[in-house]
Design a protein around this motif. Structure first.
Motif, short mmCIF file in Angstrom:
data_model
loop_
_atom_site.label_atom_id
_atom_site.label_comp_id
_atom_site.label_asym_id
_atom_site.label_seq_id
_atom_site.Cartn_x
_atom_site.Cartn_y
_atom_site.Cartn_z
N TYR A 166 0.83 -1.37 -0.09
CA TYR A 166 0.16 -0.21 -0.04
C TYR A 166 0.77 1.21 0.03
O TYR A 166 0.60 2.32 -0.65
CB TYR A 166 -0.95 0.02 1.10
N THR A 179 1.03 4.35 -2.90
CA THR A 179 0.51 5.72 -2.69
C THR A 179 1.47 6.70 -2.10
O THR A 179 1.20 7.87 -1.71
CB THR A 179 -0.42 5.49 -1.38
N ASN A 183 -2.86 -4.20 -5.42
CA ASN A 183 -2.46 -2.91 -5.40
C ASN A 183 -2.40 -2.33 -6.83
O ASN A 183 -1.86 -1.16 -7.25
CB ASN A 183 -1.34 -2.48 -4.57
#
Length: 262
Positions: free
Chosen positions: A103, A107, A200
């Motif tokens: 993650y 991001t 993802n």
């Protein structure tokens, strides 16, 4: 399906003309020789160079593909020597940690990721250089925690080995068991990483194209490194392991980018 094939072929051709491809091939060959010898360290040596040669997301996932596919033959022999009672809890911990790491990879700002990686590595190098050792058998809760940290680092950068090397090299295990533990850990941790990366959305035609370009050099270098391990001993193995982590810590520093790019 045809659209996917066309996208891959286009990316493969573009990668052939990428100015970073040749230095990446040299870097991945060095990484492969170390991975074959020590059972770890491939990502630690490759990623510091790869993250300023390519986008970190591209480099991390491409390396994941080649390391996963090419190192499978090492697992067969490693299963004869591993200590499953500590490897399995570490692998389970990594399955949890890798989701958070993946993650962050998808991001978080690239520079923040690089600083985080190198500072963690430097901290672990400091712990190992103190010469601290323990003789008791590793406890399951500690193994779970170490594996979780390794999973987070693996999700961010494929550099998950430092906490594991610090954990096992500081303990009572001989070099053959440490190397086998690392190889088996990466095999089981791959299952969690694969699912996290898919979730993802970081697999692309570009990552596959880069992986195909790098795979032959990496595979040949792993074979050479594995042959060299047969003539080593415990002291040499630990020195090489610590040297790998120290080199990775230094070359990971973003402050060195101007020098490394020169």
């Amino acid at each position: 399906m045809s659209a996917l094939i066309e996208a891959f072929l286009s990316a493969f051709g573009d990668m052939a003309n990428h100015p970073a491809l040749v230095p990446a091939l040299f870097a991945v060959a060095l990484a492969g020789s170390v991975r074959g010898f020590a059972g770890f360290g491939g990502a630690m040596l490759f990623m510091p160079f790869a993250t300023f040669l390519f986008d970190p997301r591209l480099a991390v996932v491409a390396f994941f593909i080649i390391d996963t596919s090419i190192t499978l033959p090492l697992v067969t022999n490693a299963l004869r020597h591993w200590d499953w009672r500590t490897v399995i809890p570490c692998a389970i911990g990594s399955w949890v940690g890798v989701w958070f790491g993946a993650y962050l990879l998808a991001t978080t700002d690239t520079l923040i990721l690089r600083w985080t990686i190198c500072l963690i590595i430097i901290l672990l190098v400091g712990v190992m250089l103190t010469g601290w050792r323990y003789t008791a058998r590793p406890k399951t809760p500690i193994s779970l925690g170490v594996g979780s940290v390794a999973g987070v680092l693996g999700g961010i950068s494929q550099v998950s080995a430092p906490p594991l090397v610090a954990y096992w090299a500081a303990g009572p295990f001989p070099a053959q068991v440490i190397r086998a533990n690392l190889i088996c850990f990466f095999f089981f941790a791959t299952l969690g990483s694969l699912a996290a990366f898919f979730a993802n959305g970081v697999f692309t035609a570009q990552t596959l194209a880069l992986a195909v370009w790098l795979a032959p050099a990496y595979g040949l270098a792993i074979f050479i490194g594995a042959r060299l391990f047969k003539g080593s001993n415990d002291t040499l193995f630990r020195r090489v392991a610590f040297a790998i982590i120290l080199i990775a810590a230094v070359t990971s520093l973003p402050l060195l980018d101007p020098l490394m790019r020169a």
